[in-house]
Scaffold this active site. Structure first.
Site, PDB file in Angstrom:
ATOM      1  N   GLU A 255      30.239  26.653  44.925  1.00  0.00           N
ATOM      2  CA  GLU A 255      30.563  27.994  44.610  1.00  0.00           C
ATOM      3  C   GLU A 255      29.713  29.066  45.871  1.00  0.00           C
ATOM      4  O   GLU A 255      29.371  30.113  44.769  1.00  0.00           O
ATOM      5  CB  GLU A 255      29.404  27.068  43.083  1.00  0.00           C
ATOM      6  N   GLU A 360      34.375  17.556  38.407  1.00  0.00           N
ATOM      7  CA  GLU A 360      33.507  17.022  37.588  1.00  0.00           C
ATOM      8  C   GLU A 360      34.048  17.695  35.965  1.00  0.00           C
ATOM      9  O   GLU A 360      33.265  18.675  35.339  1.00  0.00           O
ATOM     10  CB  GLU A 360      32.443  18.347  37.888  1.00  0.00           C
TER      11      GLU A 360
HETATM   12  O1  9MR Z   1      24.950  18.059  35.752  1.00  0.00           O
HETATM   13  C1  9MR Z   1      23.420  18.516  36.625  1.00  0.00           C
HETATM   14  C2  9MR Z   1      22.597  18.814  36.428  1.00  0.00           C
HETATM   15  O2  9MR Z   1      22.283  17.388  35.741  1.00  0.00           O
HETATM   16  C3  9MR Z   1      21.861  19.214  36.989  1.00  0.00           C
HETATM   17  O3  9MR Z   1      20.520  19.304  36.794  1.00  0.00           O
HETATM   18  C4  9MR Z   1      22.529  20.251  38.058  1.00  0.00           C
HETATM   19  C5  9MR Z   1      21.654  20.881  39.110  1.00  0.00           C
HETATM   20  O4  9MR Z   1      20.825  19.951  40.168  1.00  0.00           O
HETATM   21  O5  9MR Z   1      23.228  19.675  38.284  1.00  0.00           O
HETATM   22  C6  9MR Z   1      24.102  20.283  37.845  1.00  0.00           C
HETATM   23  O6  9MR Z   1      25.600  19.790  38.282  1.00  0.00           O
HETATM   24  C7  9MR Z   1      26.111  20.679  38.476  1.00  0.00           C
HETATM   25  C8  9MR Z   1      26.875  20.718  40.033  1.00  0.00           C
HETATM   26  O7  9MR Z   1      26.391  20.071  40.642  1.00  0.00           O
HETATM   27  C9  9MR Z   1      27.525  21.989  40.355  1.00  0.00           C
HETATM   28  N1  9MR Z   1      28.810  22.061  39.224  1.00  0.00           N
HETATM   29  C10 9MR Z   1      27.963  22.958  38.310  1.00  0.00           C
HETATM   30  C11 9MR Z   1      26.690  21.068  37.042  1.00  0.00           C
HETATM   31  C12 9MR Z   1      26.665  22.058  35.964  1.00  0.00           C
HETATM   32  O8  9MR Z   1      25.560  22.499  36.130  1.00  0.00           O
END
Ligand code: 9MR
Length: 449
Positions: A255, A360
């Site tokens: 991102e 994702e």
């Molecule tokens: O789903 C993930 C969540 O459980 C974590 O707390 C968070 C922080 O590490 O990250 C979430 O996953 C994200 C992903 O790494 C990047 N794209 C957005 C996802 C949702 O926030």
């Protein structure tokens, strides 16, 4: 004698009179024994998805017998325990019957269960007879995983059955693996990679750098810019080298693009300290540490927002040989993006000779009418299945050499990050909270036809 006769007659008369004043209920010699309605519940063992736990919930009192038929052809079993565990190792349909007998008679209750290839299903809808995703799909099917679920046998059975690739949902990010200066923590990451290896699964590394998972010591780094850059280089080199040959691919900078007009690089400590070339530098260090690892640029709204899609392809073009693929996160909903938008993403991926990772995916349903849904309606479930089908089908139709994987962002609906994030009920995944396959699962399979 004459007096005795009168006395006897008087006693009879008195006792008849006394009886006629009595409440008829008090005349019953003993309380009435009532029938007990047989009832029981079924739970599936948390440690073994093939074991059912039957709880006798009949409102029992007094003398009774409980006789079970567990439906496995073993006949009737008298068992008065409150809870009984029975294992069903063979696939099939079973009817379980409980009979409760007391002096008043016998009642019975019956329930059906189905045992499929992932254990017991208490609802036969779409829980059996469906192929595993990974055997149906000609490309990798991934799951976002976390070690706190590895003790759940049902989760593990489904993971091993349906998925042949894993991404750490949060445990391979910098805030976890490099929590403080000089300290690395690889326990969870190692456990994920070990699990994948033991089960012949692919590992996608996620994510070396992400502004949202940057430890505070890095955000507030006390050294010079030069020292900052050295620290980032060391971090990337250490992590990528550690998993060299075991992690097939990495999201390098997650991102990096902002959502401002024109999608310039997002303001972050990495941009501030290392300058606009920081993404390229990170890719170079990752490549140097493992020349065979595949490097991805991963972001959200890549399909749904055309300007962001274009910006992402521009950024990747600047990276040249240092990028192998694009990760389209695909946090989407039942109405968005359109098939045409997804197709454009695919066309640009192919035109740029890149790999595509639908990295994702989850599909929201509760996005209209102020998120008024309190449960997943059948209409929304069908729309969700249709969206999964659309994404899978478009991906499946693209040239094989450009397909990397489709990774689903969580196993069970109730474990999705979206629920906390949006603060409204949501059911975005392929399995419901009871580990039953949803129509969405069928939609995924339909996309492969
Ligand atoms: O789903 C993930 C969540 O459980 C974590 O707390 C968070 C922080 O590490 O990250 C979430 O996953 C994200 C992903 O790494 C990047 N794209 C957005 C996802 C949702 O926030």
């Amino acid at each position: 004698m004459k007096y005795l006769k009168y006395l006897f007659l008087s006693l009879i008369i008195i006792s008849i009179a006394a009886c006629s004043d009595e409440d008829p209920d008090d005349m019953m010699p003993e309380p009435m024994i009532e029938l007990i309605q047989a009832a029981f519940t079924i739970d599936i063992s948390d440690s073994d998805p093939y074991t059912a736990i039957f709880t006798n919930t009949s409102d029992v009192s007094g003398d009774y017998t409980a006789v079970w038929d567990f439906g496995q052809g073993d006949g009737e079993v008298t068992d008065m325990s409150d809870q009984i565990s029975v294992r069903y190792p063979e696939a099939g349909d079973y009817t379980i019957t409980l009979q409760i007998t007391n002096e008043a008679g016998t009642t019975s209750a019956s329930e059906d269960i189905t045992v499929g290839d992932i254990g017991i299903c208490t609802d036969g809808a779409v829980c059996t007879g469906l192929p595993a995703l990974q055997s149906a799909a000609p490309f990798l099917v991934g799951m976002a995983v976390a070690t706190n679920k590895f003790g759940d046998q049902k989760y593990m059975n489904i993971l091993r059955r349906d998925f042949n690739s894993v991404t750490a949902e949060w445990q391979m990010k910098m805030n976890i693996m490099h929590p403080s200066e000089g300290v690395f923590s690889f326990d969870a990451a190692d456990a994920i990679v070990d699990l994948a290896e033991a089960n012949g699964m692919n590992v996608h590394g996620h994510a070396l750098i992400w502004h949202s998972a940057t430890p505070s010591w890095v955000e507030n780094f006390s050294g010079s810019d030069e020292e900052f850059e050295t620290m980032v280089k060391d971090y990337i080199t250490t992590v990528v080298s550690r998993y060299k040959g075991r992690v097939r691919s990495w999201d390098v900078v997650n991102e990096a693009l902002s959502d401002d007009a024109g999608h310039p690089l997002r303001e972050s400590v990495f941009l501030q300290r290392m300058g606009p070339d920081y993404v390229k530098k990170c890719h170079q260090w990752a490549r140097d540490a493992d020349p065979d690892v595949l490097l991805f640029y991963n972001d959200y709204n890549i399909a749904g927002v055309e300007s962001k899609r274009n910006a992402a392809f521009d950024l990747i073009e600047d990276l040249g040989d240092l990028a192998d693929g694009i990760g389209a996160q695909s946090h989407i909903n039942i109405n968005w993006p359109s098939a045409a938008q997804i197709q454009d993403l695919i066309d640009k991926t192919v035109a740029n000779d890149l790999l595509l990772h639908i990295s994702e995916i989850d599909v929201r349903t509760n996005t209209e009418d102020n998120a008024s849904l309190s449960s997943l309606s059948s209409a929304k479930a069908e729309a969700q299945a249709a969206k999964y089908k659309e994404v899978v089908s478009l991906f499946n139709a693209m040239p094989t050499e450009n397909q990397y994987a489709i990774t689903v962002w969580g196993l069970r609906d109730d474990q999705s990050w979206l629920i906390n994030f949006w603060g409204v009920p949501e059911w975005p995944l392929l399995y419901d909270a009871s580990y039953q396959r949803k129509l969405a699962y069928q939609g995924f399979l339909d996309g492969l036809e």
